[in-house]
Design a protein around this motif. Structure first.
Motif, PDB file in Angstrom:
ATOM      1  N   GLN A  50      49.193  51.371  42.177  1.00 52.38           N
ATOM      2  CA  GLN A  50      50.305  51.917  41.402  1.00 52.38           C
ATOM      3  C   GLN A  50      50.610  51.092  40.150  1.00 52.38           C
ATOM      4  O   GLN A  50      51.504  51.439  39.384  1.00 52.38           O
ATOM      5  CB  GLN A  50      51.576  51.972  42.270  1.00 52.38           C
ATOM      6  CG  GLN A  50      51.405  52.721  43.584  1.00 52.38           C
ATOM      7  CD  GLN A  50      50.964  54.160  43.382  1.00 52.38           C
ATOM      8  OE1 GLN A  50      51.447  54.828  42.478  1.00 52.38           O
ATOM      9  NE2 GLN A  50      50.054  54.619  44.225  1.00 52.38           N
ATOM     10  N   SER A  51      49.868  50.018  39.937  1.00 52.01           N
ATOM     11  CA  SER A  51      50.165  49.106  38.829  1.00 52.01           C
ATOM     12  C   SER A  51      48.912  48.832  38.017  1.00 52.01           C
ATOM     13  O   SER A  51      47.780  49.001  38.496  1.00 52.01           O
ATOM     14  CB  SER A  51      50.738  47.792  39.374  1.00 52.01           C
ATOM     15  OG  SER A  51      50.858  46.834  38.356  1.00 52.01           O
ATOM     16  N   ASP A  52      49.110  48.399  36.756  1.00 53.30           N
ATOM     17  CA  ASP A  52      47.997  48.014  35.898  1.00 53.30           C
ATOM     18  C   ASP A  52      47.871  46.493  35.783  1.00 53.30           C
ATOM     19  O   ASP A  52      47.043  45.993  35.022  1.00 53.30           O
ATOM     20  CB  ASP A  52      48.170  48.599  34.488  1.00 53.30           C
ATOM     21  CG  ASP A  52      47.980  50.109  34.476  1.00 53.30           C
ATOM     22  OD1 ASP A  52      47.139  50.593  35.245  1.00 53.30           O
ATOM     23  OD2 ASP A  52      48.678  50.789  33.707  1.00 53.30           O
ATOM     24  N   HIS A  53      48.698  45.760  36.514  1.00 53.72           N
ATOM     25  CA  HIS A  53      48.678  44.310  36.427  1.00 53.72           C
ATOM     26  C   HIS A  53      47.583  43.735  37.327  1.00 53.72           C
ATOM     27  O   HIS A  53      47.329  44.235  38.427  1.00 53.72           O
ATOM     28  CB  HIS A  53      50.026  43.720  36.830  1.00 53.72           C
ATOM     29  CG  HIS A  53      51.147  44.127  35.915  1.00 53.72           C
ATOM     30  ND1 HIS A  53      51.199  43.746  34.601  1.00 53.72           N
ATOM     31  CD2 HIS A  53      52.254  44.898  36.125  1.00 53.72           C
ATOM     32  CE1 HIS A  53      52.287  44.250  34.029  1.00 53.72           C
ATOM     33  NE2 HIS A  53      52.943  44.955  34.934  1.00 53.72           N
ATOM     34  N   VAL A  54      46.941  42.677  36.839  1.00 51.03           N
ATOM     35  CA  VAL A  54      45.965  41.951  37.657  1.00 51.03           C
ATOM     36  C   VAL A  54      46.708  41.194  38.747  1.00 51.03           C
ATOM     37  O   VAL A  54      47.720  40.554  38.492  1.00 51.03           O
ATOM     38  CB  VAL A  54      45.144  40.979  36.784  1.00 51.03           C
ATOM     39  CG1 VAL A  54      44.212  40.143  37.644  1.00 51.03           C
ATOM     40  CG2 VAL A  54      44.353  41.746  35.726  1.00 51.03           C
TER      41      VAL A  54
END
Length: 392
Positions: free
Chosen positions: A141-145
């Motif tokens: 659900q996220s684009d963060h590493v």
């Protein structure tokens, strides 16, 4: 039909028509005004066909050359992936392993082909699997590493502590296509909490920032790597004809270096005012956390190179232009009212080099797209790719 055979037939046809036309013109018993107009037009048309065939041949040769250059670049980055000092997996969104490099196979104590098709969750100790499944749902659900400290259980051998760095890969429709997993073993003598490391701050602290103005060539040092702190650079090479070929775009948080390519000619040019940080390979070799941070960035360059390779493989210029615009939208597009604005100005010559065609052709096709409402330009001539769908 083979293009060389087509050219030979076009030349033969043109020669036969020329001989016939010349013979008919000098026969004394045939008045010139009796030569059919259609015959004259046929001769003229055959000449145009011959010229078009020759141009098609030259364009095809340039396209093949560009594909070979891009394939060499892609292979070089794949070799970097395969021989990387840290383990690397590529899985589908459900965590099923699709690719693994040599280091990952060694850490898992198994041949690479034994890992393909297995769930990466099954490589984690049984007590942590449910927690990882929950983490995976959040990651999607996220684009963060995300950095995860886990207990890795190889297919054979004893378990050990490791860090899994996970990044989501999405397509142009924002749908998740795959996950990239960086695997590093944590030795008992030093167990840094990598989840708390700010990657950008770590790469920039106590290092000199080099600045280059828009349009300047950026010097490439084979003993080090450039990290883009701010701005955008164009990476390119040159064909034997002297024409520039776009190989990639290095934006903020990306890396590039002449040592990361096997091309004999490799050039970096600032497309905007740019700030760069030089990192020496010697430092990378003795600092594990640097390889931990930089490997995903190198992998991203590999993915971008493959995207440019895919563009060069399209048969029609219209398709190459369409996919290039979509790639620019994805890489350096800025959301604006009605669409996405390409953050730097590209000339028709720049676009033509990336599409393996002529500036005249690009000017014509860009005008057509503008008439259809698929693109527009702002006051600084930056391309705006609109959200309008092409009319049927």
């Amino acid at each position: 039909m083979d293009i060389e055979l087509f050219i030979q037939r076009a030349e033969t046809l043109h020669k036969q028509l020329a001989d016939l036309y010349q013979t008919a013109s000098v026969l004394p018993w045939i008045p010139p005004d009796l030569l059919p107009q259609a015959f004259k037009e046929l001769y003229s048309t055959s000449k145009l066909v011959q010229l078009a065939a020759e141009e098609l041949y030259h364009q095809n040769e340039e396209l093949l050359q560009t594909r070979n250059l891009l394939e060499a670049e892609r292979q070089h980055y794949y070799d970097l992936f395969e021989c990387a000092p840290d383990g690397y997996f590529i899985t589908n969104p459900d965590g099923i392993i699709q690719e693994a490099n040599l280091r990952a196979a060694n850490l898992c104590n198994a041949p690479k082909h034994h890992l393909i098709g297995k769930s990466i969750i099954n490589l984690i100790s049984f007590a942590e699997r449910e927690s990882l499944r929950s983490e995976l749902n959040q990651i999607l659900q996220s684009d963060h590493v995300r950095d995860l400290v886990v207990r890795l259980q190889p297919l054979q051998g004893e378990s050990f502590n490791a860090v899994l760095t996970v990044a989501v890969v999405r397509n142009q429709q924002s749908k998740t296509t795959s996950l990239g997993w960086l695997l590093r073993q944590i030795h008992q003598s030093h167990q840094p909490d990598l989840g708390l490391v700010n990657h950008e701050k770590y790469l920039s602290q106590n290092r000199t920032i080099c600045k280059y103005a828009k349009g300047e060539n950026i010097p490439l040092n084979p003993s080090g790597i450039w990290y883009v702190h701010r701005g955008l650079a164009k990476l390119s090479t040159f064909c034997e004809t002297g024409e520039e070929v776009l190989m990639g775009l290095a934006k903020k948080d990306m890396v590039f270096s002449s040592s990361m390519t096997s091309l004999p000619i490799y050039q970096a040019t600032a497309l905007s005012d740019i700030e760069l940080i030089s990192i020496n390979f010697t430092e990378i070799a003795v600092t594990p956390i640097l390889s931990h941070i930089l490997l995903p960035k190198i992998n991203y360059r590999l993915q971008q190179t493959e995207s440019f390779l895919a563009i060069a493989g399209k048969r029609k210029v219209e398709e190459r232009l369409h996919h290039l615009l979509q790639l620019l939208k994805q890489e350096i597009g800025e959301s604006v009212a009605g669409g996405f604005r390409v953050s730097v100005r590209f000339t028709h010559e720049d676009i033509a080099s990336a599409c393996c065609t002529t500036r005249v052709t690009i000017t014509r096709l860009m005008g057509k797209l503008q008439q259809q409402g698929l693109i527009s330009f702002d006051s600084k001539k930056h391309i705006i790719i609109t959200d309008v769908k092409p009319s049927s």
